[in-house]
Design an enzyme around this catalytic site. Sequence first.
Site, PDB file in Angstrom:
ATOM      1  CG  HIS A  62      -1.879  -1.059   1.319  1.00 22.33           C
ATOM      2  ND1 HIS A  62      -2.823  -1.260   0.344  1.00 22.33           N
ATOM      3  CD2 HIS A  62      -2.069  -2.049   2.232  1.00 22.33           C
ATOM      4  CE1 HIS A  62      -3.576  -2.308   0.664  1.00 22.33           C
ATOM      5  NE2 HIS A  62      -3.129  -2.805   1.796  1.00 22.33           N
ATOM      6  CB  THR A 114      -5.700   8.422   5.069  1.00 27.37           C
ATOM      7  OG1 THR A 114      -4.394   7.845   4.895  1.00 27.37           O
ATOM      8  CG2 THR A 114      -5.580   9.753   5.785  1.00 27.37           C
ATOM      9  CB  THR A 115      -5.213   2.953   5.190  1.00 33.38           C
ATOM     10  OG1 THR A 115      -4.594   2.902   6.484  1.00 33.38           O
ATOM     11  CG2 THR A 115      -4.280   3.654   4.216  1.00 33.38           C
ATOM     12  CG  HIS A 171      -0.362   8.770   1.420  1.00 32.41           C
ATOM     13  ND1 HIS A 171      -1.197   7.687   1.448  1.00 32.41           N
ATOM     14  CD2 HIS A 171      -0.027   9.021   2.707  1.00 32.41           C
ATOM     15  CE1 HIS A 171      -1.369   7.293   2.704  1.00 32.41           C
ATOM     16  NE2 HIS A 171      -0.671   8.089   3.493  1.00 32.41           N
ATOM     17  CG  HIS A 183       0.708  10.809   6.336  1.00 29.70           C
ATOM     18  ND1 HIS A 183      -0.307  10.101   5.734  1.00 29.70           N
ATOM     19  CD2 HIS A 183       0.482  12.126   6.075  1.00 29.70           C
ATOM     20  CE1 HIS A 183      -1.134  10.966   5.137  1.00 29.70           C
ATOM     21  NE2 HIS A 183      -0.667  12.193   5.329  1.00 29.70           N
ATOM     22  CG  HIS A 193       2.868   5.961   5.686  1.00 28.77           C
ATOM     23  ND1 HIS A 193       2.527   5.927   7.007  1.00 28.77           N
ATOM     24  CD2 HIS A 193       1.858   6.640   5.058  1.00 28.77           C
ATOM     25  CE1 HIS A 193       1.359   6.528   7.180  1.00 28.77           C
ATOM     26  NE2 HIS A 193       0.946   6.983   6.014  1.00 28.77           N
TER      27      HIS A 193
HETATM   28 ZN   LIG Z   1      -0.666   8.061   5.477  1.00 27.30          ZN
END
Ligand SMILES: [Zn+2]
Length: 385
Positions: free
Chosen positions: A108, A240-241, A136, A159, A134
């Site tokens: 992801h 957000t996941t 995005h 993040h 991580h």
């Molecule tokens: Zn994130």
Amino acid sequence: MLGKVFRAFLLLSLLALTVESSAPSSEEEDSSSEKDSEEHAKGSPHGHWTYTDQDSWSVAFEHCKGKSQSPINIDTRKALFDPMLPEIVLEGYDLSDTKSLKLQNNGHTLQLSLPNTLRIVRGFDTVFIAAQLHFHWGTKEDPGSEHTIDNVHFPAEIHVVHYNSKYANLSEAASKADGLAVLGAFIGIGLHENENYENILSVLKDVSIEETDTEIPGFNVRHLLPPNLQRFYRYNGSLTTPPCFQTVNWTIFNDTIRVSRKQLAALEDTLKAEHNELLSKNFRAPQLLFGRDVQSSFRAEVSGSGSQPSGTGRSGGNSRSIGEENGNQGGFSRGDILAIAFGALFVVTLIAFIVYMVHQRKKFSRFTKDSRQNVIYKPATKEEA
Ligand SMILES: [Zn+2]
Ligand SMILES: *[C@@H]1O[C@H](CO)[C@@H](O)[C@H](O)[C@H]1NC(C)=O
Ligand SMILES: *[C@@H]1O[C@H](CO)[C@@H](O)[C@H](O)[C@H]1NC(C)=O
Ligand SMILES: *[C@@H]1O[C@H](CO)[C@@H](O)[C@H](O)[C@H]1NC(C)=O
Ligand SMILES: *[C@@H]1O[C@H](CO)[C@@H](O)[C@H](O)[C@H]1NC(C)=O
């Protein structure tokens, strides 16, 4: 005396300002019922999810349809300046290169595990401990930050996930109302290679396959964040996941990070997700605010000379509706009211000052007329500097 009058008025003005800015806003939506459903979350089935089916995340993960979801669009004109927001102070971010860190492609995102010696020591009511960071991102054509600024996406977003030190670990904290604090920052395109990001990006090829990891030497993780941490937005949101727990105290920095076009391309083009597909566009669409406030630690400049989104900006089509649905009550925003209130107080202070000065002057001229020479006039002495 003069100083006292002035200080009293200044104090009054400041007091009025803080009272106004910390007063609860009349929310259309009461989100206090959120806590009840929090308990159900733990039992959510750990279903499979992808970014292409994000509209159906809430089928298996009920929190994803909550009313405090993330990311959001940040309307810079509606952010409420809060002078009381405490500055973020980080500790332990400068890691020795003898320490090794796990960098992972989890299918992801690209994730760097962080030792629990990295902490936010000031900025919240308790210390928050770092667990991982991580990213995005999108594609060259489609910038992929999760949060948007005035409906514009940045090319990518970092993040840094922290959990409340009162809990044992990230997984225990994740479902707690005060469990998480995430520091988010936008990554834009600059002219030069960002050496700090090379610590991670130079080994991307080693984790190109899903569910692989590698070890990298420690470095100063602080340098993955923007130089200025003093200007930020703050709001209450979620992961957000999936499982989208509404437990994140969000900090989104106003200052941005720059990497070179080539570095961004490496992030966008190297990693593979399941079925050997490219891992990209791993961002969730902006979510509705449902009456939530976004605070800012800084006053927006009127000149509009603020940092511009670097690289290509994309207007978030569906995020535009957020502003309309939660639109302000027509006339004045709270910012405007604040400005007017402060302006009025300033005028009052000014008038008081002038009245005082005129009064003093009269006294002075009377005094000098009466006493003529020989007497040395002593003006009211200022007690302090
Ligand atoms: Zn994130
Ligand atoms: C987030 O942190 C701020 C600053 O400490 C605090 O005022 C606010 O209540 C926190 N939000 C939540 C949901 O705990
Ligand atoms: C997190 O802490 C809880 C409670 O102490 C414990 O049961 C659990 O095994 C821990 N999880 C991890 C991943 O360390
Ligand atoms: C976030 O939630 C906390 C706790 O409910 C509240 O005190 C705080 O004001 C909220 N923050 C914002 C920015 O609305
Ligand atoms: C930073 O703040 C300025 C002033 O409000 C705004 O114009 C700019 O868009 C903001 N940028 C980000 C990335 O928050």
